[in-house]
Write a protein that holds these residues in place. Sequence first.
Motif, short mmCIF file in Angstrom:
data_model
loop_
_atom_site.label_atom_id
_atom_site.label_comp_id
_atom_site.label_asym_id
_atom_site.label_seq_id
_atom_site.Cartn_x
_atom_site.Cartn_y
_atom_site.Cartn_z
N VAL A 288 -5.49 5.08 -11.82
CA VAL A 288 -4.93 4.83 -10.49
C VAL A 288 -3.74 3.88 -10.66
O VAL A 288 -3.89 2.79 -11.21
N PRO A 289 -2.55 4.32 -10.25
CA PRO A 289 -1.37 3.47 -10.48
C PRO A 289 -1.48 2.15 -9.73
O PRO A 289 -2.09 2.09 -8.66
N THR A 290 -0.94 1.12 -10.33
CA THR A 290 -0.97 -0.18 -9.69
C THR A 290 0.45 -0.59 -9.30
O THR A 290 1.42 -0.08 -9.84
N ILE A 291 0.49 -1.49 -8.35
CA ILE A 291 1.78 -2.05 -7.98
C ILE A 291 1.73 -3.53 -8.34
O ILE A 291 0.79 -4.23 -8.01
N LYS A 292 2.71 -3.93 -9.11
CA LYS A 292 2.71 -5.31 -9.59
C LYS A 292 3.87 -6.08 -8.96
O LYS A 292 5.00 -5.61 -9.00
N VAL A 293 3.56 -7.23 -8.41
CA VAL A 293 4.61 -8.15 -7.96
C VAL A 293 4.55 -9.33 -8.91
O VAL A 293 3.60 -10.11 -8.87
N VAL A 294 5.50 -9.40 -9.81
CA VAL A 294 5.39 -10.37 -10.91
C VAL A 294 6.70 -11.11 -11.16
O VAL A 294 7.78 -10.67 -10.76
N ASP B 122 0.82 -1.20 0.00
CA ASP B 122 0.00 0.00 0.00
C ASP B 122 0.86 1.26 0.00
O ASP B 122 0.55 2.23 -0.68
N LEU B 123 1.94 1.20 0.75
CA LEU B 123 2.83 2.36 0.81
C LEU B 123 3.47 2.60 -0.57
O LEU B 123 3.55 3.74 -1.05
N LEU B 124 3.91 1.52 -1.21
CA LEU B 124 4.51 1.66 -2.54
C LEU B 124 3.50 2.19 -3.54
O LEU B 124 3.82 2.98 -4.43
N LYS B 125 2.24 1.74 -3.39
CA LYS B 125 1.17 2.22 -4.27
C LYS B 125 0.99 3.73 -4.09
O LYS B 125 0.82 4.48 -5.05
N GLU B 126 1.06 4.17 -2.84
CA GLU B 126 0.92 5.59 -2.55
C GLU B 126 2.08 6.38 -3.18
O GLU B 126 1.88 7.47 -3.73
N ILE B 127 3.25 5.81 -3.10
CA ILE B 127 4.42 6.45 -3.72
C ILE B 127 4.23 6.59 -5.24
O ILE B 127 4.48 7.64 -5.83
N ILE C 252 9.14 -6.03 -8.41
CA ILE C 252 8.05 -5.11 -8.09
C ILE C 252 8.09 -3.98 -9.09
O ILE C 252 9.13 -3.38 -9.34
N ILE C 253 6.94 -3.72 -9.72
CA ILE C 253 6.86 -2.64 -10.70
C ILE C 253 5.78 -1.66 -10.26
O ILE C 253 4.67 -2.05 -9.94
N LEU C 254 6.10 -0.37 -10.26
CA LEU C 254 5.11 0.68 -10.04
C LEU C 254 4.67 1.14 -11.42
O LEU C 254 5.48 1.64 -12.20
N ASP C 255 3.39 0.93 -11.69
CA ASP C 255 2.89 1.06 -13.05
C ASP C 255 1.88 2.20 -13.11
O ASP C 255 0.80 2.12 -12.55
N GLY C 256 2.25 3.29 -13.76
CA GLY C 256 1.36 4.44 -13.88
C GLY C 256 0.98 4.67 -15.33
O GLY C 256 1.78 4.41 -16.23
N PHE D 69 8.79 13.38 -0.81
CA PHE D 69 7.88 12.63 0.05
C PHE D 69 8.64 11.71 1.01
O PHE D 69 8.30 11.60 2.18
N THR D 70 9.67 11.04 0.49
CA THR D 70 10.38 10.06 1.32
C THR D 70 11.52 10.70 2.10
O THR D 70 12.01 10.12 3.07
N GLY D 71 11.98 11.87 1.66
CA GLY D 71 13.17 12.45 2.28
C GLY D 71 14.44 11.69 1.93
O GLY D 71 15.47 11.82 2.59
N LEU D 72 14.36 10.90 0.86
CA LEU D 72 15.53 10.13 0.41
C LEU D 72 16.08 10.74 -0.88
O LEU D 72 15.31 11.19 -1.73
N ALA D 73 17.40 10.74 -1.00
CA ALA D 73 18.03 11.35 -2.18
C ALA D 73 17.83 10.48 -3.41
O ALA D 73 17.96 9.26 -3.35
#
Lengths: 164, 206
Positions: free
Chosen positions: B40-46, B11-16, B163-167, B127-131
């Motif tokens: 709505v972007p999906t998160i795929k674990v494939v 869910d967190l990755l989906k939000e990202i 894991i793919i974030l798919d937009g 959002f993450t505060g990561l470089a």
Amino acid sequence: MENKDEVIRVGIADAKISRSKILKTYGLGSCVGAAIYDLNNELAGMAHIMLPDSAASREKQLNRNKYADTALTDLVKALEMEGGNKTNFKAKIAGGSQMFQFSNTNPVIRIGQRNVEAVIEILSNLNIPIISKDVGGNYGRTMEFNPVNGMMIISTAGKGKIQL
Amino acid sequence: MTDTISEKKLDLLKEIGNIGTAHAATSLSQLLNRKVDMEVPTIKVVDLSEAIEVVGGAEQLILSVLIQITGDIEGNMFFILKPDQKNDFIKEAAGLKWTESEEMFASVMNEIANVLCGSYISALSDFTGLAMYNSVPSLAIDMAGSILSVGLVEAAMHSDQVIILDGMLSTGNAAGENFDIFILLFPDPNSFDKIFKKLGVYEIGE
């Protein structure tokens, strides 16, 4: 027209053995497709290799078909189990492109070339001669291999089909 | 790692993916001066074999710009468009005709992808505060399998699953057709733990 029943599809990080039926793998980029075959027995195996060396793996459970060293060694064993004679074994290979041009030295970008070098070296160590190859460049390839006549057909998006 | 990832983390990755894709949509909308719809972007674990099929099959011809991400979060981001829409797209986005040179085309296409993916990446970094640093973009038009597998090399060393974030962004063009643009993020496996840790998502026992 190809009859779907007559084609054995090899996925990414996958390997298959075939007697007579055509082996086919789609969309090779930096990956290398390697066919090892014994024409006398109309027997062939094909691997779709992603990475050069299983020693670099951080997998919990090793997928041996993913790496040049383990995939090719296993393919030879599997062909021998199926009645292939190692002294007849020959190979044809394709792929190993660099799909994107980056000026940086990220080793991931040079993975195609490293895959090709690894496959050539391992086949040489296994004493299997490479009869033809279509490697390198900056484009994708689909590879098919016919165990009956030993022909490899390469199709590309921009350059059509060649038979090797 | 990917085989044990929890719903909460997904869910967190989906939000990202949602935040990043929304920023890319805003950039595209400004570029085209037109409303842009966002799926709505999906998160795929494939599996690896499914990963190269996510945009219509391994042999499907795609136009793609790759941007490599380095820093605390590392990975590969692909901007993807149907090749037969490239002339229309570039005409509307940059006022250019295809008659200009291939080099010019690649350079403009790269720049457009850079703007879109750049907004995605900087939103994610904020959002993450990561470089996160993006590479120069690079264009290829070829079979999807040959292109997307470039993004799988690092992940494949860790697992057969990715894991793919798919937009997906969609907008009508002047001819009344839709431009469908995919923005895919393939994060390298080492990045996930950093994201979860930074955002305070822990499992019991961790």
